[in-house]
Design a protein around this motif. Structure first.
Motif, PDB file in Angstrom:
ATOM      1  N   ILE A 165       0.863  -1.183   0.000  1.00 20.17           N
ATOM      2  CA  ILE A 165       0.000   0.000   0.000  1.00 20.17           C
ATOM      3  C   ILE A 165       0.889   1.219   0.000  1.00 20.17           C
ATOM      4  O   ILE A 165       1.816   1.315   0.816  1.00 20.17           O
ATOM      5  N   ILE A 166       0.617   2.134  -0.906  1.00 18.81           N
ATOM      6  CA  ILE A 166       1.364   3.388  -0.933  1.00 18.81           C
ATOM      7  C   ILE A 166       0.460   4.451  -0.336  1.00 18.81           C
ATOM      8  O   ILE A 166      -0.632   4.718  -0.847  1.00 18.81           O
ATOM      9  N   ALA A 167       0.909   5.040   0.756  1.00 19.65           N
ATOM     10  CA  ALA A 167       0.122   6.066   1.450  1.00 19.65           C
ATOM     11  C   ALA A 167       0.977   7.313   1.635  1.00 19.65           C
ATOM     12  O   ALA A 167       2.158   7.221   1.967  1.00 19.65           O
ATOM     13  N   VAL A 168       0.396   8.452   1.381  1.00 16.35           N
ATOM     14  CA  VAL A 168       1.094   9.723   1.571  1.00 16.35           C
ATOM     15  C   VAL A 168       0.192  10.665   2.353  1.00 16.35           C
ATOM     16  O   VAL A 168      -1.031  10.533   2.351  1.00 16.35           O
ATOM     17  N   LEU A 182       3.890  14.383  -6.773  1.00 14.41           N
ATOM     18  CA  LEU A 182       3.660  13.320  -7.750  1.00 14.41           C
ATOM     19  C   LEU A 182       4.938  12.562  -8.104  1.00 14.41           C
ATOM     20  O   LEU A 182       4.903  11.364  -8.364  1.00 14.41           O
ATOM     21  N   GLY A 183       6.071  13.237  -8.087  1.00 13.94           N
ATOM     22  CA  GLY A 183       7.349  12.577  -8.363  1.00 13.94           C
ATOM     23  C   GLY A 183       7.669  11.524  -7.318  1.00 13.94           C
ATOM     24  O   GLY A 183       8.169  10.441  -7.635  1.00 13.94           O
ATOM     25  N   PHE A 233       7.674   5.625  -5.700  1.00 13.00           N
ATOM     26  CA  PHE A 233       7.126   4.513  -4.927  1.00 13.00           C
ATOM     27  C   PHE A 233       6.493   3.472  -5.845  1.00 13.00           C
ATOM     28  O   PHE A 233       6.678   2.271  -5.664  1.00 13.00           O
ATOM     29  N   LEU A 234       5.737   3.940  -6.833  1.00 11.72           N
ATOM     30  CA  LEU A 234       5.101   3.021  -7.782  1.00 11.72           C
ATOM     31  C   LEU A 234       6.146   2.258  -8.598  1.00 11.72           C
ATOM     32  O   LEU A 234       5.999   1.063  -8.842  1.00 11.72           O
ATOM     33  N   ALA A 267       7.640  -0.454  -6.424  1.00 11.44           N
ATOM     34  CA  ALA A 267       6.716  -1.593  -6.293  1.00 11.44           C
ATOM     35  C   ALA A 267       6.655  -2.391  -7.590  1.00 11.44           C
ATOM     36  O   ALA A 267       6.666  -3.621  -7.585  1.00 11.44           O
ATOM     37  N   TRP A 268       6.601  -1.711  -8.719  1.00 11.65           N
ATOM     38  CA  TRP A 268       6.515  -2.379 -10.017  1.00 11.65           C
ATOM     39  C   TRP A 268       7.762  -3.201 -10.301  1.00 11.65           C
ATOM     40  O   TRP A 268       7.701  -4.362 -10.683  1.00 11.65           O
ATOM     41  N   GLU A 269       8.943  -2.598 -10.094  1.00 10.02           N
ATOM     42  CA  GLU A 269      10.186  -3.297 -10.369  1.00 10.02           C
ATOM     43  C   GLU A 269      10.393  -4.465  -9.425  1.00 10.02           C
ATOM     44  O   GLU A 269      10.942  -5.496  -9.794  1.00 10.02           O
ATOM     45  N   SER A 270       9.957  -4.316  -8.184  1.00 10.06           N
ATOM     46  CA  SER A 270      10.137  -5.380  -7.196  1.00 10.06           C
ATOM     47  C   SER A 270       9.221  -6.565  -7.460  1.00 10.06           C
ATOM     48  O   SER A 270       9.492  -7.673  -7.021  1.00 10.06           O
ATOM     49  N   ALA A 271       8.133  -6.323  -8.169  1.00  6.93           N
ATOM     50  CA  ALA A 271       7.170  -7.402  -8.456  1.00  6.93           C
ATOM     51  C   ALA A 271       7.626  -8.296  -9.589  1.00  6.93           C
ATOM     52  O   ALA A 271       7.063  -9.363  -9.797  1.00  6.93           O
TER      53      ALA A 271
END
Length: 149
Positions: free
Chosen positions: A123-126, A134-135, A140-141, A144-148
């Motif tokens: 979960i990404i929470a800010v 946004l950067g 963070f996205l 998460a994407w690369e780690s998946a």
């Protein structure tokens, strides 16, 4: 976490932490050596907290501390720890990771730093108390994407 619905793994005390039949099979050789399975929940300064069927134990990571920063034990790893009565207790090995969150290190070398292992959901929470960056969310996205993969 991955939760199996098979009868043998559901009744296992570590099922709530993601223990399943596949992990049980992978752990069989360590169990034969008298080692206990556990999930690493905290790592700091060569020590870690490991949730076992008997509760949380503190263990030394000296035997699983390689020179490769991608292979150090981290939160989320499934570990093989010494049984009760061993003093001090050590993590003797850890099971292969299914997934890993990795970020680039701040050094000039091109190596990664592992942040967490065996994570199925993130979960990404800010904070909304400050202007949205946004950067930062994009980083963070991307993590998460690369780690998946």
């Amino acid at each position: 976490m991955y939760l199996s619905s098979s009868p043998s793994s559901v009744s296992h005390p570590l099922a709530a932490y993601g223990w399943d039949e596949d992990l049980e099979a992978e752990f069989a050789s360590y169990a034969a050596q008298g080692l206990l399975p556990g999930r690493v929940v905290r790592v700091d300064r060569g020590q870690c907290d490991v949730v076992t069927a008997d509760g949380v134990v503190r263990a030394d990571t000296a035997f699983v501390t390689p020179h490769d920063p991608m292979r150090v034990i981290c939160t989320g790893d499934w570990a093989a720890v010494d049984p009760e009565g061993s003093s001090p207790r050590y993590v003797r090995a850890y099971l292969p990771r299914r997934t890993a969150f990795v970020r680039s290190t701040s050094s000039k070398r091109s190596e990664g730093q592992i942040l967490a292992a065996n994570v199925d959901h993130a979960i990404i929470a800010v904070s909304l108390a400050v202007e949205l960056d946004l950067g930062r969310i994009e980083r963070f996205l991307a993590l998460a994407w690369e780690s998946a993969e």
